[in-house]
Scaffold this motif. Structure first.
Motif, PDB file in Angstrom:
ATOM      1  N   LYS A  49     -15.137  41.809 116.010  1.00  0.00           N
ATOM      2  CA  LYS A  49     -14.424  42.481 117.105  1.00  0.00           C
ATOM      3  C   LYS A  49     -14.257  41.604 118.336  1.00  0.00           C
ATOM      4  CE  LYS A  49     -18.446  45.141 118.704  1.00  0.00           C
ATOM      5  NZ  LYS A  49     -18.953  46.510 118.889  1.00  0.00           N
ATOM      6  N   LEU A  50     -14.652  40.340 118.217  1.00  0.00           N
ATOM      7  CA  LEU A  50     -14.511  39.459 119.374  1.00  0.00           C
ATOM      8  C   LEU A  50     -13.224  38.625 119.276  1.00  0.00           C
ATOM      9  CD1 LEU A  50     -17.161  37.582 121.305  1.00  0.00           C
ATOM     10  CD2 LEU A  50     -15.255  36.224 120.433  1.00  0.00           C
ATOM     11  N   TYR A  51     -12.469  38.633 120.349  1.00  0.00           N
ATOM     12  CA  TYR A  51     -11.194  37.913 120.385  1.00  0.00           C
ATOM     13  C   TYR A  51     -11.124  37.033 121.623  1.00  0.00           C
ATOM     14  CZ  TYR A  51      -9.416  41.089 116.827  1.00  0.00           C
ATOM     15  OH  TYR A  51      -9.222  41.782 115.661  1.00  0.00           O
ATOM     16  N   GLU A  52     -10.420  35.940 121.456  1.00  0.00           N
ATOM     17  CA  GLU A  52     -10.054  35.150 122.628  1.00  0.00           C
ATOM     18  C   GLU A  52      -8.928  35.915 123.320  1.00  0.00           C
ATOM     19  OE1 GLU A  52      -7.548  32.662 124.926  1.00  0.00           O
ATOM     20  OE2 GLU A  52      -6.965  33.327 122.918  1.00  0.00           O
ATOM     21  N   PHE A  53      -8.826  35.760 124.630  1.00  0.00           N
ATOM     22  CA  PHE A  53      -7.910  36.539 125.456  1.00  0.00           C
ATOM     23  C   PHE A  53      -6.456  36.570 124.960  1.00  0.00           C
ATOM     24  CE2 PHE A  53      -5.231  36.185 129.454  1.00  0.00           C
ATOM     25  CZ  PHE A  53      -5.161  37.552 129.703  1.00  0.00           C
ATOM     26  N   SER A  54      -5.847  35.396 124.744  1.00  0.00           N
ATOM     27  CA  SER A  54      -4.425  35.371 124.365  1.00  0.00           C
ATOM     28  C   SER A  54      -4.230  35.992 122.982  1.00  0.00           C
ATOM     29  CB  SER A  54      -3.886  33.937 124.366  1.00  0.00           C
ATOM     30  OG  SER A  54      -4.410  33.205 123.281  1.00  0.00           O
ATOM     31  N   GLU A  55      -5.179  35.730 122.136  1.00  0.00           N
ATOM     32  CA  GLU A  55      -5.156  36.257 120.784  1.00  0.00           C
ATOM     33  C   GLU A  55      -5.245  37.787 120.809  1.00  0.00           C
ATOM     34  OE1 GLU A  55      -8.924  35.268 118.946  1.00  0.00           O
ATOM     35  OE2 GLU A  55      -7.963  35.106 116.986  1.00  0.00           O
ATOM     36  N   PHE A  56      -6.079  38.299 121.691  1.00  0.00           N
ATOM     37  CA  PHE A  56      -6.245  39.743 121.805  1.00  0.00           C
ATOM     38  C   PHE A  56      -4.936  40.405 122.252  1.00  0.00           C
ATOM     39  CE2 PHE A  56      -7.600  43.594 124.191  1.00  0.00           C
ATOM     40  CZ  PHE A  56      -8.234  44.264 123.150  1.00  0.00           C
ATOM     41  N   LEU A  57      -4.289  39.779 123.240  1.00  0.00           N
ATOM     42  CA  LEU A  57      -3.031  40.356 123.737  1.00  0.00           C
ATOM     43  C   LEU A  57      -2.003  40.448 122.609  1.00  0.00           C
ATOM     44  CD1 LEU A  57      -2.604  38.633 127.233  1.00  0.00           C
ATOM     45  CD2 LEU A  57      -3.334  40.970 126.744  1.00  0.00           C
ATOM     46  N   LEU A  58      -1.860  39.371 121.846  1.00  0.00           N
ATOM     47  CA  LEU A  58      -0.830  39.343 120.806  1.00  0.00           C
ATOM     48  C   LEU A  58      -1.225  40.130 119.567  1.00  0.00           C
ATOM     49  CD1 LEU A  58       1.946  37.714 120.619  1.00  0.00           C
ATOM     50  CD2 LEU A  58       0.537  37.218 122.599  1.00  0.00           C
ATOM     51  N   LYS A  59      -2.441  39.865 119.075  1.00  0.00           N
ATOM     52  CA  LYS A  59      -2.810  40.420 117.776  1.00  0.00           C
ATOM     53  C   LYS A  59      -3.227  41.877 117.855  1.00  0.00           C
ATOM     54  CE  LYS A  59      -4.274  36.196 115.441  1.00  0.00           C
ATOM     55  NZ  LYS A  59      -5.449  35.373 115.153  1.00  0.00           N
ATOM     56  N   VAL A  60      -3.916  42.242 118.935  1.00  0.00           N
ATOM     57  CA  VAL A  60      -4.440  43.608 118.991  1.00  0.00           C
ATOM     58  C   VAL A  60      -3.554  44.508 119.845  1.00  0.00           C
ATOM     59  CG1 VAL A  60      -6.417  45.052 119.558  1.00  0.00           C
ATOM     60  CG2 VAL A  60      -6.776  42.775 118.593  1.00  0.00           C
ATOM     61  N   LEU A  61      -3.299  44.077 121.070  1.00  0.00           N
ATOM     62  CA  LEU A  61      -2.455  44.921 121.931  1.00  0.00           C
ATOM     63  C   LEU A  61      -0.969  44.746 121.619  1.00  0.00           C
ATOM     64  CD1 LEU A  61      -4.286  44.628 125.379  1.00  0.00           C
ATOM     65  CD2 LEU A  61      -4.598  46.326 123.576  1.00  0.00           C
ATOM     66  N   LYS A  62      -0.642  43.691 120.890  1.00  0.00           N
ATOM     67  CA  LYS A  62       0.733  43.389 120.489  1.00  0.00           C
ATOM     68  C   LYS A  62       1.682  43.326 121.693  1.00  0.00           C
ATOM     69  CE  LYS A  62      -0.116  45.100 115.890  1.00  0.00           C
ATOM     70  NZ  LYS A  62      -1.134  44.103 115.597  1.00  0.00           N
ATOM     71  N   VAL A  63       1.226  42.624 122.697  1.00  0.00           N
ATOM     72  CA  VAL A  63       2.023  42.461 123.917  1.00  0.00           C
ATOM     73  C   VAL A  63       2.349  40.976 124.104  1.00  0.00           C
ATOM     74  CG1 VAL A  63       2.038  42.736 126.421  1.00  0.00           C
ATOM     75  CG2 VAL A  63       0.809  44.361 125.004  1.00  0.00           C
ATOM     76  N   GLU A  64       3.591  40.684 124.409  1.00  0.00           N
ATOM     77  CA  GLU A  64       3.973  39.310 124.713  1.00  0.00           C
ATOM     78  C   GLU A  64       4.271  39.147 126.194  1.00  0.00           C
ATOM     79  OE1 GLU A  64       6.329  38.037 120.858  1.00  0.00           O
ATOM     80  OE2 GLU A  64       7.109  36.968 122.603  1.00  0.00           O
TER      81      GLU A  64
END
Lengths: 248, 477
Positions: free
Chosen positions: A114-129
């Motif tokens: 469940k740990l993500y790097e910040f940019s990865e979290f935005l794209l992969k989990v929150l799906k925000v660009e």
């Protein structure tokens, strides 16, 4: 990859460098994630992931410090760190570090999932660009090596940067080249570390960049320290700081 | 005289020398970049290059796990072909075997093609002291032999030499005209070497691959000197590191496609020689063929389950070309015959960590090496493993690493495990830093290791308030 709950509870793993040297990075991460609907929490029991010791071969010391991290984030959906290197420590090296300790290993597995790097979290989990940032400057991006080669994250930060309004994004020709920080390498082999940093800065300047953006405090403090000493016309910035820039 | 033994303790001095030499910096940069780019181009032309790498890795893993069986099969195959196998555990045994072969053949001189094992065991020096002279016939090796140096690169030993350097060396040692034209320099070397080939009774080579199934020694090259070395003299000796074994002849289809492309960006090198035993009736070639199977630290490496992976290496040199540290400090800084990321692994492994304690630390762990390795050796991970070995098996005090490093790490770990201690430490440090702080920066740090940081860089001052303090104070916090 799981689908994010509507208001995911996100623990911020701010990292020791972020805590001590760049508090505004963590704040900007919290601000951006908050804006995107996440419920951001910070557990003040956290200190360091243990990487400085691990990187230098002191595995017992690293294991002791890392073991403390394992139970700190149980009550959340995700953990987000504004660092490719500290994320790598947890995701890639914790399993190796705890290979001989089944109980810790199980906890480490849970954490790394469940740990993500910040940019990865935005794209992969929150799906925000597009996080709604505005920054009318010429910017280049430096891939920190752990993020690029251990976690395979290179497109995510670029998508986020390209979506910033007004930005002029330019790649350096040899953008994958290490900046020379390398953890304790930076003080064990300072001359080599500096020579590598010089090359990176030269590449950014040759590309005409005003800002060099990266996702790791380590690379950034090394490059910024070199730029400041030499009084060079280049500024450094963490991606979270860039994405927090608001428009007119 | 060329230096001997492992000199890795002097890595800082040597690195500094290369870093301070503009000409060397340019030579390393342009050559490695050229090889790196050629490799990329060559790879892009092969569909499924990555799955080829997977296959190569799988074959190597299989061989290394069952090396004893494959070695026995290889030795049998060589003898079946009429070759003679010699087992050598140490450098002395390797040199002794070659010396005895030379003495039996009655030669005082031998021609030698490029062999890293030969460099490793210091064959030339050992035989020279027995009155037997070795002549390097690979152009790069000839250059460094004349210069009295060791190889600066696994594939391109004279990578650090410019045309001007070569012109001087040839004029001084081969008594030729002074020219910097590559064609004329090559012609000078060719003339000198042809004479050596024509009178040589013994040729020594290395091996790129050794096929267990058929007893075949496989050698790749671009200059044709290996073919001459291994076929013209009456006796041929191949020095083979035991990790060079591949199981089947058909596996060559995998490795030959990888090696040239990874090393120099060539589809195939100009010559590929497959040598299976001495000549038979009515054939050309050597009357005697000897194979020396070399341990020299490899069995020790094999015994470390993790480090075993470093024996997958096929010596293509791609990791050197990709390595930003190698590009800066050059091959000689590593202090032995193997340099770059793979050198930082196998030098301490083959010689013992006490001989090269600093090498595993001479890497930013960026992983560019792993990205290009044809057999996907996880070099950064193995370097980390070796760092652990260095700290536990050969503690810092004596050999260069700062005394007290372990103590500071223990203190650091103690504080990191206690958030209150961590917070108090931070407060104290913020108070203390005021003495050295200039604005947001510390231009000269008083304590090790930060003082090494600030020799050439400013160090950022700790923020006046940490994130956790600001978080606590935030509205609603």
């Amino acid at each position: 990859m799981t689908t994010a709950p509507h208001h995911p509870r996100v623990h911020l793993f701010v990292t020791c460098l972020g805590d001590q040297f760049f508090p505004e990075v963590g704040e900007n991460v919290a601000k951006i994630l908050g804006r995107l609907g996440a419920d951001v929490v910070f557990n003040a029991e956290q200190t360091c992931c243990g990487q400085p010791a691990f990187n230098t071969g002191y595995r017992d010391e690293a294991r002791g410090v890392a073991a403390r991290m394992l139970g700190l984030f149980d009550d959340c959906d995700y953990v987000v760190a504004p660092s490719g290197s500290c994320s790598t420590m947890v995701r890639v090296f914790y399993p190796e570090l705890f290979a001989g300790e089944p109980a810790c290993l199980a906890q480490a597995e849970k954490l790394r999932n469940k740990l993500y790097e910040f940019s990865e979290f935005l794209l992969k989990v929150l799906k925000v660009e597009d996080v709604g940032a505005f920054f009318p400057h010429r910017v280049t991006y430096h891939d920190s090596c752990h993020l690029l080669r251990e976690l395979g994250v290179s497109e995510e930060p670029r998508k986020l940067i390209r979506a910033v309004r007004g930005i002029d994004f330019i790649e350096m020709p040899d953008y994958k080249l290490c900046c020379g920080f390398g953890g304790t390498f930076s003080v064990k082999f300072p001359e080599v570390s500096v020579a590598m940093g010089e090359e990176k800065i030269r590449a950014a300047l040759d590309a005409g960049a005003e800002y060099l953006v990266a996702n790791d405090s380590g690379c950034l403090m090394h490059l910024a320290g070199l730029i400041h000493r030499r009084k060079l016309p280049l500024k450094t910035m963490h991606l979270a700081q860039l994405l927090a820039q608001q428009g007119p | 005289m060329p230096e001997t033994g492992v000199q890795s303790a002097h890595i800082h001095e040597r690195a500094g020398k290369t870093l301070g030499d503009v000409r060397l910096q340019e030579a390393y940069k342009s050559s490695t970049l050229r090889l790196y780019t050629h490799r990329l181009q060559a790879m892009s032309e092969v569909p499924g290059f990555d799955s080829l790498r997977d296959r190569a890795r799988a074959i190597k893993a299989e061989v290394i796990e069952h090396l004893d069986e494959y070695l026995a099969e290889f030795a049998d195959s060589v003898e079946r072909q009429g070759g003679k196998v010699h087992w050598a555990e140490t450098a002395e045994e390797v040199c002794g075997a070659v010396r005895r072969i030379a003495e039996a053949a009655g030669v005082r001189e031998f021609v030698k093609s490029k062999t890293m094992v030969g460099e490793e065991v210091e064959l030339n020096e050992a035989l020279e002291s027995a009155g037997i002279r070795g002549i390097e016939t690979d152009l790069g090796e000839l250059i460094i032999q004349l210069a009295g140096e060791r190889p600066a690169h696994i594939v391109a030993p004279a990578i650090h030499k410019t045309r001007q350097d070569v012109a001087e060396l040839f004029a001084d040692h081969l008594h030729s005209e002074r020219t910097t034209e590559p064609e004329r320099l090559t012609a000078i070397a060719r003339r000198a070497l042809r004479e050596a080939f024509s009178r040589a009774g013994l040729g020594v080579s290395g091996a790129n691959f050794a096929v267990a199934e058929t007893g075949t020694i496989v050698l790749v090259e671009n200059e044709g000197n290996i073919r001459l070395c291994t076929t013209a003299p009456r006796v041929h000796v191949a020095l083979v590191g035991i990790e060079k074994i591949i199981p089947r002849f058909k596996d060559l289809a995998v490795f030959l496609r990888l090696l040239g492309r990874s090393g120099t960006g060539q589809k195939l090198t100009a010559y590929t020689s497959l040598l299976s035993g001495p000549r038979r009736d009515s054939e050309d070639g050597p009357a005697e063929m000897h194979v020396v199977l070399v341990d020299n630290g490899r069995v020790r490496t094999l015994s470390d389950e993790k480090m075993r992976e470093s024996l997958y290496c096929i010596r293509c040199g791609a990791c050197l070309n990709a390595c930003p540290v190698y590009r800066k400090i050059g091959g000689h800084a590593y202090g032995w015959v193997y340099s770059g990321p793979i050198g930082a692994l196998i030098t301490p492994e083959f010689n013992g960590i006490s001989q090269a304690r600093e090498l595993p630390f001479a890497s930013s762990l960026c992983g560019a090496c792993r990205e290009v390795c044809p057999v996907r050796i996880n070099i950064p991970d193995l370097l980390l493993h070796l760092r652990g070995k260095a700290q536990t098996q050969h503690a810092p005090a004596a050999s260069g690493a700062p005394r007290g490093e372990k103590f500071s790490m223990q203190l650091w770990a103690w504080a990191m495990k206690r958030p209150r201690a961590y917070e108090w430490g931070s407060r104290l440090a913020r108070l203390a830093q005021r003495f050295w702080q200039r604005g947001q920066w510390i231009p000269k740090a008083p304590v090790f290791p930060m003082s090494r940081w600030t020799d050439q860089r400013d160090f950022p001052a700790l923020a006046s308030r940490t994130f956790r303090e600001r978080w606590k104070k935030r509205p609603g916090g």
